[in-house]
Motif scaffolding. Structure first.
Motif, mmCIF file in Angstrom:
data_model
loop_
_atom_site.group_PDB
_atom_site.id
_atom_site.type_symbol
_atom_site.label_atom_id
_atom_site.label_comp_id
_atom_site.label_asym_id
_atom_site.label_seq_id
_atom_site.Cartn_x
_atom_site.Cartn_y
_atom_site.Cartn_z
ATOM 1 N N ALA A 62 -5.190 -20.138 -59.675
ATOM 2 C CA ALA A 62 -6.602 -19.747 -59.766
ATOM 3 C C ALA A 62 -7.523 -20.878 -59.344
ATOM 4 C CB ALA A 62 -6.923 -19.295 -61.191
ATOM 5 N N VAL A 63 -7.185 -22.115 -59.739
ATOM 6 C CA VAL A 63 -8.011 -23.278 -59.381
ATOM 7 C C VAL A 63 -7.933 -23.542 -57.880
ATOM 8 C CG1 VAL A 63 -8.280 -25.778 -59.680
ATOM 9 C CG2 VAL A 63 -7.916 -24.310 -61.677
ATOM 10 N N ARG A 64 -6.754 -23.428 -57.287
ATOM 11 C CA ARG A 64 -6.639 -23.640 -55.837
ATOM 12 C C ARG A 64 -7.378 -22.554 -55.066
ATOM 13 N NH1 ARG A 64 -1.542 -24.700 -57.175
ATOM 14 N NH2 ARG A 64 -0.760 -22.770 -56.250
ATOM 15 N N ALA A 65 -7.364 -21.341 -55.576
ATOM 16 C CA ALA A 65 -8.055 -20.237 -54.897
ATOM 17 C C ALA A 65 -9.567 -20.395 -54.964
ATOM 18 C CB ALA A 65 -7.640 -18.897 -55.510
ATOM 19 N N ARG A 66 -10.061 -21.029 -56.051
ATOM 20 C CA ARG A 66 -11.501 -21.217 -56.230
ATOM 21 C C ARG A 66 -11.771 -22.610 -56.780
ATOM 22 N NH1 ARG A 66 -13.475 -16.584 -59.828
ATOM 23 N NH2 ARG A 66 -15.318 -17.884 -59.834
ATOM 24 N N PRO A 67 -11.767 -23.638 -55.913
ATOM 25 C CA PRO A 67 -12.057 -25.001 -56.399
ATOM 26 C C PRO A 67 -13.392 -25.027 -57.149
ATOM 27 C CG PRO A 67 -11.299 -25.058 -54.129
ATOM 28 C CD PRO A 67 -11.510 -23.603 -54.479
ATOM 29 N N GLY A 68 -13.406 -25.719 -58.273
ATOM 30 C CA GLY A 68 -14.594 -25.737 -59.114
ATOM 31 C C GLY A 68 -14.661 -24.511 -60.016
ATOM 32 N N LEU A 69 -13.520 -23.869 -60.239
ATOM 33 C CA LEU A 69 -13.432 -22.673 -61.066
ATOM 34 C C LEU A 69 -14.061 -22.922 -62.432
ATOM 35 C CD1 LEU A 69 -12.113 -19.790 -61.433
ATOM 36 C CD2 LEU A 69 -10.164 -20.999 -62.424
ATOM 37 N N GLU A 70 -14.958 -22.036 -62.840
ATOM 38 C CA GLU A 70 -15.570 -22.145 -64.165
ATOM 39 C C GLU A 70 -14.534 -21.781 -65.220
ATOM 40 O OE1 GLU A 70 -18.697 -23.212 -65.198
ATOM 41 O OE2 GLU A 70 -18.787 -23.900 -63.127
ATOM 42 N N VAL A 71 -14.375 -22.657 -66.204
ATOM 43 C CA VAL A 71 -13.401 -22.448 -67.270
ATOM 44 C C VAL A 71 -14.031 -22.799 -68.609
ATOM 45 C CG1 VAL A 71 -11.451 -22.994 -65.752
ATOM 46 C CG2 VAL A 71 -12.429 -24.798 -67.180
ATOM 47 N N ALA A 72 -13.374 -22.352 -69.660
ATOM 48 C CA ALA A 72 -13.677 -22.805 -71.013
ATOM 49 C C ALA A 72 -12.394 -23.426 -71.551
ATOM 50 C CB ALA A 72 -14.129 -21.649 -71.888
ATOM 51 N N TYR A 73 -12.522 -24.556 -72.243
ATOM 52 C CA TYR A 73 -11.367 -25.212 -72.851
ATOM 53 C C TYR A 73 -11.684 -25.382 -74.325
ATOM 54 C CZ TYR A 73 -7.224 -28.114 -73.186
ATOM 55 O OH TYR A 73 -5.976 -28.591 -73.520
ATOM 56 N N GLN A 74 -10.831 -24.838 -75.174
ATOM 57 C CA GLN A 74 -11.084 -24.858 -76.605
ATOM 58 C C GLN A 74 -9.946 -25.550 -77.340
ATOM 59 O OE1 GLN A 74 -9.848 -22.214 -79.195
ATOM 60 N NE2 GLN A 74 -11.203 -22.996 -80.766
ATOM 61 N N VAL A 75 -10.316 -26.424 -78.254
ATOM 62 C CA VAL A 75 -9.352 -27.171 -79.057
ATOM 63 C C VAL A 75 -9.825 -27.110 -80.505
ATOM 64 C CG1 VAL A 75 -8.309 -29.434 -79.468
ATOM 65 C CG2 VAL A 75 -8.897 -28.743 -77.146
ATOM 66 N N ASP A 76 -8.874 -26.958 -81.420
ATOM 67 C CA ASP A 76 -9.265 -26.986 -82.818
ATOM 68 C C ASP A 76 -8.144 -27.540 -83.679
ATOM 69 O OD1 ASP A 76 -7.469 -24.721 -83.366
ATOM 70 O OD2 ASP A 76 -9.045 -23.507 -82.471
ATOM 71 N N GLU A 77 -8.521 -27.997 -84.838
ATOM 72 C CA GLU A 77 -7.586 -28.410 -85.883
ATOM 73 C C GLU A 77 -8.148 -27.877 -87.184
ATOM 74 O OE1 GLU A 77 -6.607 -32.550 -86.073
ATOM 75 O OE2 GLU A 77 -5.794 -32.571 -84.048
ATOM 76 N N ILE A 78 -7.523 -26.826 -87.699
ATOM 77 C CA ILE A 78 -7.969 -26.205 -88.939
ATOM 78 C C ILE A 78 -6.777 -26.143 -89.886
ATOM 79 C CG2 ILE A 78 -8.958 -24.132 -89.992
ATOM 80 C CD1 ILE A 78 -10.337 -23.637 -87.245
ATOM 81 N N LYS A 79 -6.938 -26.710 -91.063
ATOM 82 C CA LYS A 79 -5.847 -26.721 -92.043
ATOM 83 C C LYS A 79 -5.694 -25.323 -92.644
ATOM 84 C CE LYS A 79 -6.487 -31.528 -92.947
ATOM 85 N NZ LYS A 79 -7.484 -32.421 -93.428
#
Length: 138
Positions: A62-79
């Motif tokens: 997907a990134v190669r097909a559309r350089p600068g591809l809009e993404v969301a990256y989510q990280v969490d740490e919940i006990k």
């Protein structure tokens, strides 16, 4: 009510700092016209999030097909028992940086959770960074 869990918004710099200590997150993007989410390991370096993946992965394609591809990256740490912790969401542009100077070394800093040969390094340049910390308040 005492000891109620309360969300506290994080400063963007604090939120990015939390990403440096987390090992993996989830990237959300559109592939083939459909929303797609994939778990990925990452490393943070000079304000960008780097992931090491396979050339044939859906994300890399997907990134190669559309350089600068809009993404969301989510990280969490919940006990699980206290349900306290934090969650960070980054919105930005993803680019294949495999050929860039130093990309191979950055890729090696990412310890993958999946045991497959990895040959593609993708950088996510944050546009916005938001986060919440769940704490106990009075």
């Amino acid at each position: 009510m005492e000891n109620e869990r309360k969300p506290v918004e994080l400063d963007p710099k604090v939120a990015m700092g939390l990403l440096t200590h987390a090992e993996f997150g989830r990237v959300a993007f559109v592939a083939g016209g459909l929303p797609t989410i994939r778990p990925l390991n990452h490393a943070v370096f000079e304000g960008r999030i780097f992931v090491h993946t396979r050339h044939s992965s859906v994300f890399a394609e997907a990134v190669r097909a559309r350089p600068g591809l809009e993404v969301a990256y989510q990280v969490d740490e919940i006990k699980p028992h206290s349900r306290l912790g934090w969650s960070v969401l980054v919105a930005g542009a993803a680019t294949d940086v495999t050929g860039e100077r130093g990309a191979e070394q950055l890729g090696k800093r990412v310890r993958s959770w999946i045991d497959r040969p990895l040959d593609t390094v993708i950088a996510i340049k944050p546009r916005t960074v938001t986060g919440l910390r769940l704490t106990i308040g009075d």
